[in-house]
Enzyme design. Structure first.
Site, short mmCIF file in Angstrom:
data_model
loop_
_atom_site.label_atom_id
_atom_site.label_comp_id
_atom_site.label_asym_id
_atom_site.label_seq_id
_atom_site.Cartn_x
_atom_site.Cartn_y
_atom_site.Cartn_z
N GLU A 153 0.71 -1.30 0.47
CA GLU A 153 0.29 0.20 -0.01
C GLU A 153 0.82 1.06 0.54
O GLU A 153 1.02 2.24 -0.37
CB GLU A 153 -1.09 -0.04 1.28
CG GLU A 153 -1.80 -1.18 1.24
CD GLU A 153 -3.27 -1.20 2.59
OE1 GLU A 153 -3.55 -0.93 2.67
OE2 GLU A 153 -2.58 -0.90 3.64
N LYS A 170 -11.85 3.26 1.07
CA LYS A 170 -10.23 2.46 0.40
C LYS A 170 -10.86 1.38 -0.28
O LYS A 170 -11.89 0.28 0.00
CB LYS A 170 -9.07 1.39 0.75
CG LYS A 170 -8.74 2.43 1.43
CD LYS A 170 -7.38 1.39 2.43
CE LYS A 170 -6.29 1.66 3.32
NZ LYS A 170 -5.58 0.80 3.62
#
Length: 119
Positions: A21, A99
């Site tokens: 990420e 997300k």
């Protein structure tokens, strides 16, 4: 209390607990609800009597795209701190950050958090 809303703001950032990420990044969806007294603006029709949501958007973008946090909880907290500092008329903030594609196995629409803060 009156509200200013920004919904579905999309930014590309590098926040997350997983290394991929922070390396590859991903899209973050941000929704904001700002509590602001809009009585004067509702009568005057003058931008100076409200909080300019374009400037709000730019402030959020600077943090989401320009900083790196492990937790989106911290990102949301930093956004609240910055908005309170830059825009004194804001009395309270509700922020949601999502997300859509975190590196978690499974099927879901999105994962995320929501914070509410007051001065």
């Amino acid at each position: 209390m009156d509200k200013i809303r920004l919904e579905g703001c999309r930014f590309y950032g590098y926040h997350g607990a997983f290394q991929e990420e922070q390396t590859l990044g991903q899209i973050f969806l941000v929704d904001l609800e700002l509590s602001v007294d809009l009585r004067t603006a509702s009568l005057s029709d003058q931008l100076v009597d409200t909080v300019h949501y374009g400037l709000i958007f730019d402030s959020v973008r600077q943090l989401v795209e320009g900083e790196k946090f492990i937790l989106i909880e911290r990102l949301a907290g930093a956004i609240c701190e910055q908005l309170f500092k830059k825009f004194p008329p804001i009395e309270a903030i509700k922020i949601a950050i999502k997300k859509e594609n975190p590196p978690i196995a499974g099927h879901y629409k999105a994962v995320g958090i929501e914070l509410e803060r007051q001065r």
